[in-house]
Design a protein around this motif. Sequence first.
Motif, PDB file in Angstrom:
ATOM      1  N   TRP A   3       0.800  -1.214   0.000  1.00  0.00           N
ATOM      2  CA  TRP A   3       0.000   0.000   0.000  1.00  0.00           C
ATOM      3  C   TRP A   3       0.836   1.269   0.000  1.00  0.00           C
ATOM      4  CZ3 TRP A   3       1.160   2.910   4.174  1.00  0.00           C
ATOM      5  CH2 TRP A   3       1.693   2.262   5.282  1.00  0.00           C
ATOM      6  N   ALA A   4       2.133   1.154   0.257  1.00  0.00           N
ATOM      7  CA  ALA A   4       2.989   2.340   0.375  1.00  0.00           C
ATOM      8  C   ALA A   4       3.325   2.927  -0.996  1.00  0.00           C
ATOM      9  CB  ALA A   4       4.277   1.986   1.100  1.00  0.00           C
ATOM     10  N   ASP A   5       3.288   4.242  -1.082  1.00  0.00           N
ATOM     11  CA  ASP A   5       3.747   4.937  -2.281  1.00  0.00           C
ATOM     12  C   ASP A   5       5.218   5.291  -2.153  1.00  0.00           C
ATOM     13  OD1 ASP A   5       1.205   4.950  -3.509  1.00  0.00           O
ATOM     14  OD2 ASP A   5       0.645   6.694  -2.306  1.00  0.00           O
ATOM     15  N   VAL A   6       5.627   5.634  -0.926  1.00  0.00           N
ATOM     16  CA  VAL A   6       7.011   6.013  -0.644  1.00  0.00           C
ATOM     17  C   VAL A   6       7.463   5.236   0.583  1.00  0.00           C
ATOM     18  CG1 VAL A   6       8.587   7.915  -0.107  1.00  0.00           C
ATOM     19  CG2 VAL A   6       6.563   8.345  -1.509  1.00  0.00           C
ATOM     20  N   VAL A   7       8.691   4.713   0.519  1.00  0.00           N
ATOM     21  CA  VAL A   7       9.270   3.992   1.645  1.00  0.00           C
ATOM     22  C   VAL A   7      10.516   4.748   2.085  1.00  0.00           C
ATOM     23  CG1 VAL A   7      10.302   1.823   2.404  1.00  0.00           C
ATOM     24  CG2 VAL A   7       8.393   1.794   0.782  1.00  0.00           C
ATOM     25  N   PHE A   8      10.597   5.054   3.384  1.00  0.00           N
ATOM     26  CA  PHE A   8      11.726   5.781   3.946  1.00  0.00           C
ATOM     27  C   PHE A   8      12.597   4.829   4.747  1.00  0.00           C
ATOM     28  CE2 PHE A   8       8.286   8.804   3.500  1.00  0.00           C
ATOM     29  CZ  PHE A   8       8.915   9.846   2.844  1.00  0.00           C
ATOM     30  N   VAL A   9      13.892   4.935   4.561  1.00  0.00           N
ATOM     31  CA  VAL A   9      14.854   4.163   5.344  1.00  0.00           C
ATOM     32  C   VAL A   9      15.923   5.118   5.844  1.00  0.00           C
ATOM     33  CG1 VAL A   9      14.438   1.988   4.133  1.00  0.00           C
ATOM     34  CG2 VAL A   9      16.212   3.528   3.303  1.00  0.00           C
ATOM     35  N   MET A  10      16.601   4.709   6.897  1.00  0.00           N
ATOM     36  CA  MET A  10      17.598   5.587   7.493  1.00  0.00           C
ATOM     37  C   MET A  10      18.947   5.504   6.792  1.00  0.00           C
ATOM     38  SD  MET A  10      16.527   5.208  11.507  1.00  0.00           S
ATOM     39  CE  MET A  10      17.969   6.018  12.122  1.00  0.00           C
ATOM     40  N   ARG A  21      14.234  -7.940   0.044  1.00  0.00           N
ATOM     41  CA  ARG A  21      13.061  -8.615   0.601  1.00  0.00           C
ATOM     42  C   ARG A  21      11.774  -8.333  -0.146  1.00  0.00           C
ATOM     43  NH1 ARG A  21      14.191  -7.968   7.074  1.00  0.00           N
ATOM     44  NH2 ARG A  21      16.144  -9.108   7.054  1.00  0.00           N
ATOM     45  N   PHE A  22      11.691  -7.170  -0.765  1.00  0.00           N
ATOM     46  CA  PHE A  22      10.469  -6.776  -1.450  1.00  0.00           C
ATOM     47  C   PHE A  22      10.819  -6.387  -2.879  1.00  0.00           C
ATOM     48  CE2 PHE A  22      10.123  -5.690   3.031  1.00  0.00           C
ATOM     49  CZ  PHE A  22       8.964  -6.369   3.382  1.00  0.00           C
ATOM     50  N   ALA A  23      10.572  -7.281  -3.783  1.00  0.00           N
ATOM     51  CA  ALA A  23      10.918  -7.045  -5.186  1.00  0.00           C
ATOM     52  C   ALA A  23       9.853  -6.165  -5.828  1.00  0.00           C
ATOM     53  CB  ALA A  23      11.045  -8.358  -5.929  1.00  0.00           C
ATOM     54  N   SER A  24       9.994  -4.869  -5.659  1.00  0.00           N
ATOM     55  CA  SER A  24       9.055  -3.936  -6.276  1.00  0.00           C
ATOM     56  C   SER A  24       9.804  -2.681  -6.686  1.00  0.00           C
ATOM     57  CB  SER A  24       7.928  -3.578  -5.311  1.00  0.00           C
ATOM     58  OG  SER A  24       7.092  -2.624  -5.909  1.00  0.00           O
ATOM     59  N   ASN A  25       9.916  -2.457  -7.954  1.00  0.00           N
ATOM     60  CA  ASN A  25      10.570  -1.261  -8.459  1.00  0.00           C
ATOM     61  C   ASN A  25       9.606  -0.090  -8.581  1.00  0.00           C
ATOM     62  OD1 ASN A  25      13.043  -2.566  -8.674  1.00  0.00           O
ATOM     63  ND2 ASN A  25      12.589  -3.307 -10.722  1.00  0.00           N
ATOM     64  N   SER A  26       8.333  -0.337  -8.288  1.00  0.00           N
ATOM     65  CA  SER A  26       7.340   0.730  -8.443  1.00  0.00           C
ATOM     66  C   SER A  26       7.281   1.641  -7.218  1.00  0.00           C
ATOM     67  CB  SER A  26       5.961   0.128  -8.705  1.00  0.00           C
ATOM     68  OG  SER A  26       5.547  -0.634  -7.598  1.00  0.00           O
ATOM     69  N   LYS A  27       7.972   1.288  -6.154  1.00  0.00           N
ATOM     70  CA  LYS A  27       7.957   2.093  -4.938  1.00  0.00           C
ATOM     71  C   LYS A  27       9.102   3.092  -4.955  1.00  0.00           C
ATOM     72  CE  LYS A  27       4.770  -0.600  -3.356  1.00  0.00           C
ATOM     73  NZ  LYS A  27       3.402  -0.230  -3.304  1.00  0.00           N
ATOM     74  N   GLN A  28       8.814   4.298  -4.496  1.00  0.00           N
ATOM     75  CA  GLN A  28       9.872   5.285  -4.332  1.00  0.00           C
ATOM     76  C   GLN A  28      10.537   4.999  -3.000  1.00  0.00           C
ATOM     77  OE1 GLN A  28       8.609   9.363  -4.429  1.00  0.00           O
ATOM     78  NE2 GLN A  28      10.684  10.128  -4.245  1.00  0.00           N
ATOM     79  N   LEU A  29      11.848   4.822  -3.024  1.00  0.00           N
ATOM     80  CA  LEU A  29      12.619   4.487  -1.833  1.00  0.00           C
ATOM     81  C   LEU A  29      13.542   5.653  -1.513  1.00  0.00           C
ATOM     82  CD1 LEU A  29      13.044   2.171   0.155  1.00  0.00           C
ATOM     83  CD2 LEU A  29      14.673   1.197  -1.425  1.00  0.00           C
TER      84      LEU A  29
END
Length: 57
Positions: A3-10, A21-29
Motif C-alpha cells: 500500500w505504500a507509495d514512498v518507503v523511507f529508510v535511514m 526482501r520486497f521485489a518492487s521497483n514501483s515504490k519510491q525508496l
Amino acid sequence: MDWADVVFVMENKHRDLVKQRFASNSKQLVVLNIPDDYRFNDPELIEMLNAALGEWL
C-alpha cells in the motif's frame, strides 16, 4: 509494502535489505542518511526524523 507509495529508510544498508526482501521497483525508496545508532524514541533521533521528513509530512 503493497500500500505504500514512498518507503523511507535511514541508511543505505536498510535500502538494500528492503530491495532484497520486497521485489518492487514501483515504490519510491528514500534514504534519509541518518545513522541507525539511536535508541527507540531518542529525542535527538525524533528531531532528525522530523527535519528530514518535514517536506513529506
